[in-house]
Design a protein around this motif. Structure first.
Motif, mmCIF file in Angstrom:
data_model
loop_
_atom_site.group_PDB
_atom_site.id
_atom_site.type_symbol
_atom_site.label_atom_id
_atom_site.label_comp_id
_atom_site.label_asym_id
_atom_site.label_seq_id
_atom_site.Cartn_x
_atom_site.Cartn_y
_atom_site.Cartn_z
ATOM 1 N N THR A 505 17.079 -8.582 -5.630
ATOM 2 C CA THR A 505 17.282 -7.145 -5.787
ATOM 3 C C THR A 505 16.216 -6.566 -6.714
ATOM 4 O OG1 THR A 505 19.592 -7.811 -5.845
ATOM 5 C CG2 THR A 505 19.144 -5.482 -6.198
ATOM 6 N N THR A 506 15.935 -7.272 -7.793
ATOM 7 C CA THR A 506 14.985 -6.757 -8.786
ATOM 8 C C THR A 506 13.594 -6.580 -8.196
ATOM 9 O OG1 THR A 506 16.257 -7.941 -10.443
ATOM 10 C CG2 THR A 506 14.098 -7.134 -11.114
ATOM 11 N N ASP A 507 13.163 -7.561 -7.414
ATOM 12 C CA ASP A 507 11.826 -7.454 -6.811
ATOM 13 C C ASP A 507 11.758 -6.230 -5.909
ATOM 14 O OD1 ASP A 507 12.348 -10.197 -7.653
ATOM 15 O OD2 ASP A 507 10.406 -10.687 -6.769
ATOM 16 N N LYS A 508 12.872 -5.997 -5.187
ATOM 17 C CA LYS A 508 12.892 -4.843 -4.275
ATOM 18 C C LYS A 508 12.880 -3.541 -5.072
ATOM 19 C CE LYS A 508 16.296 -6.494 -1.659
ATOM 20 N NZ LYS A 508 17.293 -6.680 -0.625
ATOM 21 N N SER A 509 13.712 -3.475 -6.147
ATOM 22 C CA SER A 509 13.751 -2.233 -6.945
ATOM 23 C C SER A 509 12.383 -1.949 -7.546
ATOM 24 C CB SER A 509 14.750 -2.308 -8.102
ATOM 25 O OG SER A 509 15.894 -2.995 -7.754
ATOM 26 N N LEU A 510 11.753 -2.968 -8.093
ATOM 27 C CA LEU A 510 10.455 -2.742 -8.732
ATOM 28 C C LEU A 510 9.413 -2.307 -7.705
ATOM 29 C CD1 LEU A 510 10.311 -5.631 -11.350
ATOM 30 C CD2 LEU A 510 10.431 -3.171 -11.816
ATOM 31 N N ALA A 511 9.434 -2.947 -6.533
ATOM 32 C CA ALA A 511 8.467 -2.581 -5.496
ATOM 33 C C ALA A 511 8.664 -1.122 -5.102
ATOM 34 C CB ALA A 511 8.621 -3.498 -4.286
ATOM 35 N N GLU A 512 9.925 -0.722 -4.940
ATOM 36 C CA GLU A 512 10.178 0.681 -4.584
ATOM 37 C C GLU A 512 9.715 1.624 -5.688
ATOM 38 O OE1 GLU A 512 14.285 0.576 -3.385
ATOM 39 O OE2 GLU A 512 13.663 -0.626 -1.638
ATOM 40 N N GLY A 513 9.952 1.225 -6.931
ATOM 41 C CA GLY A 513 9.493 2.031 -8.067
ATOM 42 C C GLY A 513 7.976 2.205 -8.046
ATOM 43 N N VAL A 514 7.266 1.127 -7.797
ATOM 44 C CA VAL A 514 5.800 1.184 -7.761
ATOM 45 C C VAL A 514 5.351 2.117 -6.635
ATOM 46 C CG1 VAL A 514 3.708 -0.158 -7.242
ATOM 47 C CG2 VAL A 514 5.425 -1.084 -8.818
ATOM 48 N N ILE A 515 5.997 1.998 -5.480
ATOM 49 C CA ILE A 515 5.607 2.840 -4.339
ATOM 50 C C ILE A 515 5.768 4.321 -4.689
ATOM 51 C CG2 ILE A 515 6.278 3.516 -1.978
ATOM 52 C CD1 ILE A 515 6.866 0.498 -1.515
ATOM 53 N N GLY A 516 6.906 4.671 -5.323
ATOM 54 C CA GLY A 516 7.171 6.059 -5.698
ATOM 55 C C GLY A 516 6.149 6.559 -6.716
ATOM 56 N N GLN A 517 5.813 5.724 -7.668
ATOM 57 C CA GLN A 517 4.877 6.158 -8.710
ATOM 58 C C GLN A 517 3.451 6.260 -8.170
ATOM 59 O OE1 GLN A 517 5.612 3.899 -12.269
ATOM 60 N NE2 GLN A 517 7.676 4.723 -12.451
ATOM 61 N N MET A 518 3.101 5.396 -7.239
ATOM 62 C CA MET A 518 1.765 5.476 -6.639
ATOM 63 C C MET A 518 1.647 6.721 -5.757
ATOM 64 S SD MET A 518 -0.182 3.186 -7.798
ATOM 65 C CE MET A 518 0.661 3.048 -9.347
ATOM 66 N N GLU A 519 2.778 7.106 -5.177
ATOM 67 C CA GLU A 519 2.774 8.322 -4.365
ATOM 68 C C GLU A 519 2.370 9.526 -5.225
ATOM 69 O OE1 GLU A 519 6.242 8.354 -1.840
ATOM 70 O OE2 GLU A 519 6.134 10.548 -1.756
ATOM 71 N N LYS A 520 2.864 9.532 -6.468
ATOM 72 C CA LYS A 520 2.512 10.630 -7.379
ATOM 73 C C LYS A 520 1.034 10.610 -7.726
ATOM 74 C CE LYS A 520 7.087 11.059 -9.341
ATOM 75 N NZ LYS A 520 7.932 10.353 -10.293
ATOM 76 N N LEU A 521 0.451 9.438 -7.679
ATOM 77 C CA LEU A 521 -0.986 9.314 -7.935
ATOM 78 C C LEU A 521 -1.778 9.692 -6.687
ATOM 79 C CD1 LEU A 521 -3.357 8.226 -9.733
ATOM 80 C CD2 LEU A 521 -2.862 5.961 -8.829
ATOM 81 N N GLY A 522 -1.109 9.711 -5.533
ATOM 82 C CA GLY A 522 -1.791 10.009 -4.281
ATOM 83 C C GLY A 522 -2.231 8.755 -3.553
ATOM 84 N N ILE A 523 -1.576 7.645 -3.863
ATOM 85 C CA ILE A 523 -1.921 6.407 -3.153
ATOM 86 C C ILE A 523 -0.735 5.951 -2.322
ATOM 87 C CG2 ILE A 523 -2.495 3.959 -3.468
ATOM 88 C CD1 ILE A 523 -4.488 4.691 -5.379
ATOM 89 N N ARG A 524 -1.016 5.731 -1.043
ATOM 90 C CA ARG A 524 0.061 5.323 -0.142
ATOM 91 C C ARG A 524 0.189 3.794 -0.183
ATOM 92 N NH1 ARG A 524 1.833 7.533 4.976
ATOM 93 N NH2 ARG A 524 -0.026 8.808 5.149
ATOM 94 N N VAL A 525 1.385 3.348 -0.555
ATOM 95 C CA VAL A 525 1.642 1.909 -0.586
ATOM 96 C C VAL A 525 2.769 1.610 0.399
ATOM 97 C CG1 VAL A 525 2.299 -0.060 -2.024
ATOM 98 C CG2 VAL A 525 0.956 1.790 -3.016
ATOM 99 N N VAL A 526 2.552 0.627 1.238
ATOM 100 C CA VAL A 526 3.550 0.244 2.229
ATOM 101 C C VAL A 526 4.072 -1.138 1.845
ATOM 102 C CG1 VAL A 526 3.934 -0.191 4.680
ATOM 103 C CG2 VAL A 526 2.205 1.461 3.966
ATOM 104 N N LEU A 527 5.388 -1.296 1.853
ATOM 105 C CA LEU A 527 5.972 -2.567 1.408
ATOM 106 C C LEU A 527 6.079 -3.572 2.554
ATOM 107 C CD1 LEU A 527 7.277 -4.138 -0.906
ATOM 108 C CD2 LEU A 527 9.459 -3.128 -0.277
#
Ligand code: GLA
Length: 695
Positions: A505-527
């Motif tokens: 669960t933790t790996d998934k939560s962190l990955a989702e967190g990173v994706i959301g924060q990168m979106e704010k930077l303007g970088i598209r991350v796909v899991l």
């Protein structure tokens, strides 16, 4: 000589970095904030290294009465004295928290992994959670070192009962435990060691579990057998004592040569390497082990049962053959369920390592009727974002992937990524409270080698991060919210595929967190979220742009798996390996890391080693070799009926707690014994034959 020039180069590099930072118009790197107080529960009593165990003959030996009755008296097994080495390993009573134990009972584990098969030497996972730890024995042992005084620090003897160095420190002669046997009665000797080394570690067609490679033991190192019970290592460096750690779990734990050779292509021309690897699938029962328990039953997605090894070569001071526990269960479920079941009392052991479960677990454990005790330790669990640094083909990236590798290799890009991470928010998305801390990357704050002043931190600053991207020519030219490559590089969106482990669960939560924060930077991350087995396959073969992964032992302990702290060999680093048949394309700071780590490995001088790790941490964090996400403590949860659990045992340090607590020495007092054994009064039978007992 080597040391001096190495340090000189490193100092020059550090000056270079700070000059660079001054010029940069984004936020200045600073010191990492102090971590919130989180006192570890349970004070460790430090002891001398020789107080734990010794090898010696005892006047008499004992075993469970049913073994004598059903197996020895009926002629199915030789007497316990004949099954043991002349000088078995003896655990000293003084070091056992509750002393000499009694036989009986079961330890019920739950795991989220699934067994691929039993061929550990060829890289098959058994599903983790300590199942392989209970089956394997290694040349040395390090997990119990958490309680050893610093001045005494050296791995404990295990299959290697003693060792000595030549005068020039280049030759290490090891004496193996003499007369020990595999669980099927076959003698253990240097043939097992040489088969593991020559036909698994050195044979490039085979990759043992935990990715042991020749470089794990030092480039140019050789090993030979002198006789049945003597082996000799030759190193390029003098006194590289550090390699004794690589001879512990999980990189030097030999498998049964008498069984494995039958399907290894070198000894059986009809076999392929694929057939060798898969030759002992999970339903192959009674795989011979040197560990305390051997597998006797397997039901897919349900359970694996292990029973006591009648030839186990360790005893207590009263002469009782170990282990005390007759059976181990491995329920095949999820890692999150391990916490839930252990807290509820339907399982016995968990490393509480997923913060999503902290609050519920703490609440229940605080109740007087709680079946399990829970003790938090230091902040040993950390997560990093790894950027794949290979620019020359590891993992065979396509054109898109190759363009990302080039960004990954750019310091401004890495700075943009790290500055766009709101680590406080990431931590709090897992659990509120004083648990998680800001972790810039590099060494874990729990190791004695950690130095806060040497840890460079680029604070959260999305605007600064965006400015860095612009400087790199990455702009949102099509107005879709994501930055594009410059027109001369095709102009497409920058799209990054991030590998994550779906078992946690933790790996998934962190990955989702990173994706959301990168979106704010303007970088598209796909899991790309894969289960543990596939995740490992992808990460070891370099098939990813970015990867979210929990720290392994090198960052938590420094001394364990040290070569993996940098790309010291073609396949030692987690995020930078050489392509098949190719070379490593190291960046200058990575070469500095390799030199620092190699100097550390070759040095026996404590002060020098401490300094080298400070240098390492500076270079790693200033250059963002790994990009830290969060760090938090873990708790050991164990059912209250178990005795001999050392106080303060961390869930992870040199190894996982399944090894740290020395399970072969753990017992359940008679009046607390429960009735969980599924294969009562049976022992592992013939390898590959049916299930359960030798009858
Ligand atoms: C998995 C679990 C850890 C530990 C190890 C043992 O990785 O997540 O808590 O049990 O297995 O190998």
């Amino acid at each position: 000589m080597k040391t001096k020039s190495g340090l000189g180069r490193r100092a020059a590099l550090l000056i270079g970095i700070s000059a660079f930072a001054v010029q940069s118009y984004a936020s200045e790197p600073t010191e990492v904030p102090q971590q919130p107080e989180f006192p570890a529960q349970g004070k460790i009593t430090y002891v001398p290294r020789d107080s734990i165990l010794e090898f010696k003959a005892l006047p008499e030996y004992k075993e469970p009465a049913w073994v004598t009755e059903n197996f020895v008296k009926t002629g199915k097994l030789p007497s316990v004295a004949e099954r043991l080495p002349k000088e078995p390993m003896v655990f000293k009573t003084g070091n056992a928290p509750d002393g000499v134990g009694v036989y009986g009972d079961t330890m019920r584990h739950v795991i989220g992994g699934r067994p691929e098969g039993w061929n550990y030497s060829a890289g098959q996972t058994q599903g983790w959670g300590g199942i392989d730890i209970g089956m394997s024995e290694c040349l040395t042992r390090t997990a119990p070192l958490f309680q050893i005084e610093a001045k005494d620090m050296e791995p404990l003897p295990n299959l290697a009962k003693s060792w000595s160095w030549s005068d020039d420190g280049k030759v290490l002669t090891m004496k193996l435990v003499k007369g020990a046997k595999w669980s099927d009665g076959d003698p253990f000797d240097s043939e097992d060691i040489m088969f593991y080394w020559e036909d698994n570690v050195l044979d490039s067609n085979v990759t043992p579990l935990n990715a042991a490679s020749p470089e794990t033991f030092g480039t140019g190192t050789t090993l030979k057998a002198i006789d049945k019970y003597t082996i000799e290592w030759t190193f390029k460096e003098s006194f590289p004592r550090q390699h004794l750690y690589a001879m512990a779990y999980g990189t030097f734990c030999p498998g049964p040569a008498h069984i494995l050779k039958t399907k290894h292509p070198k000894y059986n021309k009809d076999m392929t390497y694929e057939q060798y690897k898969n030759g002992w699938p999970a339903d192959f029962m009674n795989m011979p082990v040197m560990g305390a328990w051997a597998p006797v039953a397997y039901r897919p997605d349900d359970i694996i049962v292990l029973r006591r090894n009648p030839y186990y070569w360790k005893v207590d001071e009263a002469g009782n053959q170990l282990p005390y526990l007759n059976e181990l269960h491995y329920k095949l479920s999820t890692w999150a369920d391990r916490d839930v079941q252990t807290i509820a009392g339907s399982a016995d052991f968990s490393n509480l390592e997923q913060p999503e479960n902290f609050v519920e677990s703490l609440k229940r454990a605080a109740e007087e009727t709680a079946p399990a005790r829970l003790a938090f330790g230091p902040r040993v669990i950390g997560y990093n974002l790894y950027l794949n640094f290979s620019g020359n083909g590891w993992g065979e990236p396509d054109a898109r992937g190759q363009a990302i590798r080039e960004l990954n290799r750019n310091l401004d890009f890495r700075k943009a990524v790290t500055m766009a991470l709101d680590r406080k928010a990431l931590g709090e998305s897992l659990v509120k409270g004083p648990f998680t801390a800001i972790y810039p990357g590099g060494l874990s704050s729990a190791t004695s080698f950690y130095d806060r002043a040497s840890t460079v931190y680029y604070p959260f600053d999305v605007e600064g991060a965006k400015a860095l991207l612009e400087k790199l020519g990455l702009k949102d030219t099509d107005g879709n919210g994501f930055v594009n490559f410059p027109a001369d590089k095709g102009g497409k969106d920058v799209e990054i595929v991030m590998l994550g482990n779906s078992d946690y669960t933790t790996d998934k939560s962190l990955a989702e967190g990173v994706i959301g924060q990168m979106e704010k930077l303007g970088i598209r991350v796909v899991l790309n979220s894969l289960d543990g087995k596939q995740f490992d396959a992808s990460r070891y073969s370099g098939r990813y742009d970015w990867m979210v992964m929990r720290n392994e032992a090198e960052r938590a302990s420094v001394v364990q798996d040290t070569p993996e702290l940098a790309a010291t060999g073609p396949r030692t680093s987690d995020h930078h390996r050489a392509p098949e048949g190719g070379q490593l394309d190291l960046m200058p700071f990575e070469q500095e890391l390799v030199d620092t780590v190699n100097t550390f490995i070759a040095s026996s001088d404590d002060a020098e080693r401490a300094n080298l790790m400070k240098q390492y941490q500076k270079v790693v964090t200033a250059n963002l070799d790994t990009i830290g996400l969060t760090e938090y403590p873990g708790a050991l949860i164990i059912n209250k009926r178990f005795a001999n659990i050392p106080v303060g045992a961390p869930i992870f340090m040199f190894n996982w707690a399944e090894d740290t607590i020395i399970r072969e020495r753990v017992f359940v007092p008679q009046d607390k014994q429960a009735d969980f054994e599924l294969f009562e009064e049976t022992l592992p039978g013939k390898p590959g034959v049916g299930e359960g007992p030798a009858s």
